[in-house]
Design a protein around this motif. Structure first.
Motif, PDB file in Angstrom:
ATOM      1  N   LYS A 118      35.795  19.016 -13.414  1.00  0.00           N
ATOM      2  CA  LYS A 118      36.142  20.007 -14.430  1.00  0.00           C
ATOM      3  C   LYS A 118      34.927  20.860 -14.811  1.00  0.00           C
ATOM      4  O   LYS A 118      33.794  20.384 -14.752  1.00  0.00           O
TER       5      LYS A 118
ATOM      6  N   ALA B 111      33.733  21.826 -17.697  1.00  0.00           N
ATOM      7  CA  ALA B 111      32.921  21.281 -18.793  1.00  0.00           C
ATOM      8  C   ALA B 111      31.986  20.196 -18.275  1.00  0.00           C
ATOM      9  O   ALA B 111      30.834  20.098 -18.702  1.00  0.00           O
ATOM     10  N   TYR B 112      32.460  19.383 -17.345  1.00  0.00           N
ATOM     11  CA  TYR B 112      31.635  18.334 -16.747  1.00  0.00           C
ATOM     12  C   TYR B 112      30.476  18.973 -15.991  1.00  0.00           C
ATOM     13  O   TYR B 112      29.322  18.570 -16.153  1.00  0.00           O
TER      14      TYR B 112
ATOM     15  N   PHE C  39      29.132  21.931 -16.373  1.00  0.00           N
ATOM     16  CA  PHE C  39      28.206  22.601 -17.281  1.00  0.00           C
ATOM     17  C   PHE C  39      27.288  21.591 -17.970  1.00  0.00           C
ATOM     18  O   PHE C  39      26.074  21.755 -17.998  1.00  0.00           O
ATOM     19  N   THR C  40      27.863  20.536 -18.525  1.00  0.00           N
ATOM     20  CA  THR C  40      27.064  19.524 -19.226  1.00  0.00           C
ATOM     21  C   THR C  40      26.115  18.827 -18.261  1.00  0.00           C
ATOM     22  O   THR C  40      25.003  18.462 -18.625  1.00  0.00           O
TER      23      THR C  40
ATOM     24  N   PHE D 158      38.690  16.556 -21.055  1.00  0.00           N
ATOM     25  CA  PHE D 158      37.955  17.397 -21.996  1.00  0.00           C
ATOM     26  C   PHE D 158      38.926  17.900 -23.047  1.00  0.00           C
ATOM     27  O   PHE D 158      39.921  18.531 -22.741  1.00  0.00           O
TER      28      PHE D 158
ATOM     29  N   GLY E 242      37.841  19.394 -26.294  1.00  0.00           N
ATOM     30  CA  GLY E 242      37.343  20.554 -27.023  1.00  0.00           C
ATOM     31  C   GLY E 242      36.159  20.178 -27.880  1.00  0.00           C
ATOM     32  O   GLY E 242      35.545  19.146 -27.690  1.00  0.00           O
ATOM     33  N   ARG E 243      35.855  21.004 -28.830  1.00  0.00           N
ATOM     34  CA  ARG E 243      34.699  20.789 -29.678  1.00  0.00           C
ATOM     35  C   ARG E 243      35.159  20.465 -31.085  1.00  0.00           C
ATOM     36  O   ARG E 243      36.207  20.888 -31.515  1.00  0.00           O
TER      37      ARG E 243
END
Length: 89
Positions: free
Chosen positions: A2, A4-5, A7-8, A66, A68-69
């Motif tokens: 994903k 988000a994965y 990016f982190t 994921f 969200g924040r």
């Protein structure tokens, strides 16, 4: 994998190390073979400037998902104390 994965993981392979640690924990519990032993992996999310949501903002999931924040916790202002009125003579 994903976005988000990915990016982190740019910042020192953070996600790779998290997954490696979680897999190690799962392996330790599986090796015991005792169904009475359980574990919980808590993954804190990102923080935002949005208002707090309280308990309603907690998300329970399984697997790598994921969500969200989450809003940052901001300290509440201290209430101002009013001076006591002076007794009349």
């Amino acid at each position: 994998m994903k976005p988000a994965y990915k990016f982190t993981n740019l910042f020192g392979k953070i996600m790779d190390y998290k997954i490696k640690g979680e897999d190690e924990l799962r392996g330790l519990y599986a090796a015991k073979g005792d169904p009475k032993l359980t574990y919980t992996i808590v993954r804190p999310g990102g923080l935002t400037e949005e208002p707090l949501k309280g308990v309603k903002g907690i998300a329970l999931n399984q697997g790598d998902e994921f969500i969200g924040r989450k809003p940052k916790s901001k300290p509440k202002p201290k209430p101002k104390l009013k001076p006591k009125p002076k007794p009349k003579p």
